[in-house]
Design a protein around this motif. Sequence first.
Motif, PDB file in Angstrom:
ATOM      1  N   THR A 100      39.529  34.796  41.018  1.00 36.66           N
ATOM      2  CA  THR A 100      38.757  34.845  42.271  1.00 36.66           C
ATOM      3  C   THR A 100      38.116  33.483  42.563  1.00 36.66           C
ATOM      4  O   THR A 100      38.093  33.033  43.713  1.00 36.66           O
ATOM      5  N   TYR A 119      48.165  40.489  45.003  1.00 35.67           N
ATOM      6  CA  TYR A 119      47.947  39.182  45.615  1.00 35.67           C
ATOM      7  C   TYR A 119      49.296  38.553  45.958  1.00 35.67           C
ATOM      8  O   TYR A 119      50.265  38.734  45.222  1.00 35.67           O
ATOM      9  N   ILE A 126      38.711  43.454  46.136  1.00 36.34           N
ATOM     10  CA  ILE A 126      40.094  43.006  45.906  1.00 36.34           C
ATOM     11  C   ILE A 126      40.759  44.030  44.984  1.00 36.34           C
ATOM     12  O   ILE A 126      40.223  44.354  43.930  1.00 36.34           O
ATOM     13  N   THR A 127      41.927  44.507  45.399  1.00 38.11           N
ATOM     14  CA  THR A 127      42.522  45.664  44.716  1.00 38.11           C
ATOM     15  C   THR A 127      43.617  45.359  43.695  1.00 38.11           C
ATOM     16  O   THR A 127      44.297  46.254  43.251  1.00 38.11           O
ATOM     17  N   GLY A 128      43.830  44.151  43.299  1.00 39.57           N
ATOM     18  CA  GLY A 128      44.806  43.933  42.229  1.00 39.57           C
ATOM     19  C   GLY A 128      46.218  43.640  42.709  1.00 39.57           C
ATOM     20  O   GLY A 128      47.177  43.756  41.946  1.00 39.57           O
ATOM     21  N   VAL A 184      46.248  48.959  38.024  1.00 41.79           N
ATOM     22  CA  VAL A 184      46.070  49.634  39.312  1.00 41.79           C
ATOM     23  C   VAL A 184      47.419  50.129  39.823  1.00 41.79           C
ATOM     24  O   VAL A 184      48.354  49.342  39.985  1.00 41.79           O
ATOM     25  N   LYS A 226      32.621  40.001  40.738  1.00 45.81           N
ATOM     26  CA  LYS A 226      31.610  40.854  40.118  1.00 45.81           C
ATOM     27  C   LYS A 226      30.171  40.440  40.474  1.00 45.81           C
ATOM     28  O   LYS A 226      29.384  40.044  39.616  1.00 45.81           O
ATOM     29  N   TYR A 250      33.986  44.592  40.700  1.00 48.29           N
ATOM     30  CA  TYR A 250      35.213  44.032  41.281  1.00 48.29           C
ATOM     31  C   TYR A 250      34.991  42.627  41.838  1.00 48.29           C
ATOM     32  O   TYR A 250      33.870  42.130  41.903  1.00 48.29           O
ATOM     33  N   GLY A 251      36.108  42.032  42.321  1.00 46.96           N
ATOM     34  CA  GLY A 251      36.013  40.877  43.192  1.00 46.96           C
ATOM     35  C   GLY A 251      35.746  41.403  44.591  1.00 46.96           C
ATOM     36  O   GLY A 251      36.378  42.366  45.022  1.00 46.96           O
TER      37      GLY A 251
HETATM   38  C1  G1P Z   1      40.225  42.111  38.281  1.00 50.46           C
HETATM   39  C2  G1P Z   1      39.833  41.026  39.278  1.00 50.46           C
HETATM   40  C3  G1P Z   1      38.940  41.599  40.372  1.00 50.46           C
HETATM   41  C4  G1P Z   1      39.626  42.782  41.036  1.00 50.46           C
HETATM   42  C5  G1P Z   1      40.022  43.823  39.976  1.00 50.46           C
HETATM   43  C6  G1P Z   1      40.863  44.918  40.612  1.00 50.46           C
HETATM   44  O1  G1P Z   1      39.067  42.500  37.578  1.00 50.46           O
HETATM   45  O2  G1P Z   1      39.191  39.966  38.590  1.00 50.46           O
HETATM   46  O3  G1P Z   1      38.664  40.603  41.336  1.00 50.46           O
HETATM   47  O4  G1P Z   1      38.766  43.344  41.990  1.00 50.46           O
HETATM   48  O5  G1P Z   1      40.797  43.233  38.932  1.00 50.46           O
HETATM   49  O6  G1P Z   1      41.116  45.932  39.700  1.00 50.46           O
HETATM   50  P1  G1P Z   1      39.167  43.312  36.182  1.00 50.46           P
HETATM   51  O7  G1P Z   1      39.447  44.731  36.548  1.00 50.46           O
HETATM   52  O8  G1P Z   1      40.269  42.687  35.391  1.00 50.46           O
HETATM   53  O9  G1P Z   1      37.828  43.153  35.537  1.00 50.46           O
END
Ligand code: G1P
Length: 291
Positions: free
Chosen positions: A234, A210, A206-208, A134, A194, A171-172
């Motif tokens: 998460t 923290y 949640i945008t990546g 991201v 998810k 996403y989360g």
């Molecule tokens: C991860 C996190 C998720 C978050 C997302 C953002 O998911 O687990 O909570 O919303 O990144 O890009 P992933 O994209 O690795 O499946």
Amino acid sequence: MKPVRKAVLPVAGLGTRFLPATKAMPKEMLTVVDRPVLQYVVDEAIEAGIEQFVFVTGRNKGVIEDHFDMAFELEDTLERRGKDDALATLKRELPAAGTVSFTRQQAPLGLGHAVWCARHLVGDEPFALLLPDVIIKNEKGALAQMMDVYGNHGGNVIAVEEVPEDQTHQYGVVEVEDAGSAGNVYSVTGMVEKPPQGSAPSNLIITGRYILQPSIFALLEKQETGAGGEIQITDAMLRLMKDEGFKGLKFDGTTYDCGSKIGFLSANVAYGLDREDLGAPFRKAIADLLG
Ligand code: G1P
């Protein structure tokens, strides 16, 4: 309140969505204009005051180590050829000696597991976690905005943004108390990774980015699997939330998910148009293409 000086960047993912480009090259090294995606994220962290970087890598990621190392032969050649601008760029962006560390996630057990692999390098300090798929475009970076929230509230801070309801399952997703007069800073009251379509508690994802307290590691240690059979950050955050404050910042900026082809292509267009040296001719080239 302890300052946040370290950042963890999980870069072990296989990048299957970008094959064959990522067969021999890490997906984090794909370029947006002329910089690797990963460099944008590192720049955002440096702007926010991060001093030490912990990369959680995997097999086939050696190029990432080389990227953050001095390229002696290259610098020597640039110097002899009088390519001063390129040389200055390389020198300016070289991390100070000893500020970059690497550890390996030996098996793809999930994001939570990748973060847990960094526990000894982070130690007993709060840390930033940045997911390098991201990139977030804004004059003041998203992590710097989150540092302001951390400075006011301490605890844990996550970046959140709204997405259309039919996308929340990717996403989360957080549940929040109304921000009220606080504007864009929410108290987080729930989180789910998810959620199946139609069951998400909100459309705030949640945008990546923290800021987390080190107590997360003991929770990750239990290694329970969640969504997709993976150990999820998460789920550990949800448990941490029972004991510690969690704020969600709806940050200013535009998100490009460079883990998806559309996001990656859009990032190239957005950053290309924004470049002083390329913007005008690039705009014309796009206009010509669109006919
Ligand atoms: C991860 C996190 C998720 C978050 C997302 C953002 O998911 O687990 O909570 O919303 O990144 O890009 P992933 O994209 O690795 O499946």
